[in-house]
Design a protein around this motif. Sequence first.
Motif, mmCIF file in Angstrom:
data_model
loop_
_atom_site.group_PDB
_atom_site.id
_atom_site.type_symbol
_atom_site.label_atom_id
_atom_site.label_comp_id
_atom_site.label_asym_id
_atom_site.label_seq_id
_atom_site.Cartn_x
_atom_site.Cartn_y
_atom_site.Cartn_z
ATOM 1 N N UNK A 1 19.222 -42.390 56.800
ATOM 2 C CA UNK A 1 18.151 -43.330 57.111
ATOM 3 C C UNK A 1 17.161 -43.336 55.956
ATOM 4 N N UNK A 2 16.696 -44.526 55.574
ATOM 5 C CA UNK A 2 15.710 -44.653 54.492
ATOM 6 C C UNK A 2 14.638 -45.659 54.900
ATOM 7 N N UNK B 1 16.850 -31.093 63.899
ATOM 8 C CA UNK B 1 16.394 -32.286 63.184
ATOM 9 C C UNK B 1 16.431 -32.057 61.682
ATOM 10 N N UNK B 2 17.164 -32.905 60.954
ATOM 11 C CA UNK B 2 17.159 -32.810 59.495
ATOM 12 C C UNK B 2 15.755 -33.086 58.958
ATOM 13 N N UNK B 3 15.418 -32.439 57.873
ATOM 14 C CA UNK B 3 14.092 -32.573 57.277
ATOM 15 C C UNK B 3 14.009 -33.832 56.429
ATOM 16 N N UNK B 4 13.017 -34.691 56.703
ATOM 17 C CA UNK B 4 12.831 -35.869 55.853
ATOM 18 C C UNK B 4 12.498 -35.459 54.422
ATOM 19 N N UNK B 5 12.961 -36.255 53.484
ATOM 20 C CA UNK B 5 12.732 -35.994 52.055
ATOM 21 C C UNK B 5 12.191 -37.261 51.410
ATOM 22 N N UNK B 6 11.770 -37.131 50.164
ATOM 23 C CA UNK B 6 11.309 -38.284 49.393
ATOM 24 C C UNK B 6 11.906 -38.241 47.998
ATOM 25 N N UNK C 1 14.702 -40.232 65.301
ATOM 26 C CA UNK C 1 13.874 -40.587 64.148
ATOM 27 C C UNK C 1 14.116 -42.009 63.655
ATOM 28 N N UNK C 2 15.064 -42.720 64.225
ATOM 29 C CA UNK C 2 15.463 -44.015 63.676
ATOM 30 C C UNK C 2 14.331 -45.030 63.599
ATOM 31 N N UNK C 3 13.344 -44.944 64.456
ATOM 32 C CA UNK C 3 12.214 -45.866 64.426
ATOM 33 C C UNK C 3 11.321 -45.697 63.206
ATOM 34 N N UNK C 4 11.468 -44.582 62.494
ATOM 35 C CA UNK C 4 10.653 -44.311 61.307
ATOM 36 C C UNK C 4 11.239 -44.930 60.038
#
Length: 144
Positions: free
Chosen positions: A96-97, A24-29, A51-54
């Motif tokens: 995804x954003x 799983x790629x790590x979410x970033x901001x 993760x698409x639901x996020x």
Amino acid sequence: MQRALARAVLVLAACLASHAALAAPTPKQQNGISYVNGGVGEDEQSAMRAQRGDYNLLLTFATKQSGAYRSDVQLDIMDTKGNTLLSAANSGPMFYARLPAGTYRISAAAEGKVFKRSVRIGTALKEMTLHWENDSVDDPGLQE
């Protein structure tokens, strides 16, 4: 015998779960916008899809004729005033954003070709695929 088999199944399940977590790629901001970028290989694609639901904006980058995914895209997301809110090099093939409701301008560049799209984000999920062959780079207008 059944106890040993049950332990083996548990160990296998734990290994598979940890493998999926590693893929799983790590979410970033960036500027308050959460995003995740990746999808290279089947494991990472599965992890991204989980993760698409996020997220409310799902972008996929591909080559139209061959169907090959692209992971070399310079992606910029701007507000309606032209201010860059998010800039990510080597994006793709899935990006995804999570954006606040509003209208945004997307610029995606690779191989000297730049796609520019306007997108309105509301409560519904917005999904777009940009192809690098035989696809017009001209803005088709607001993507609802």
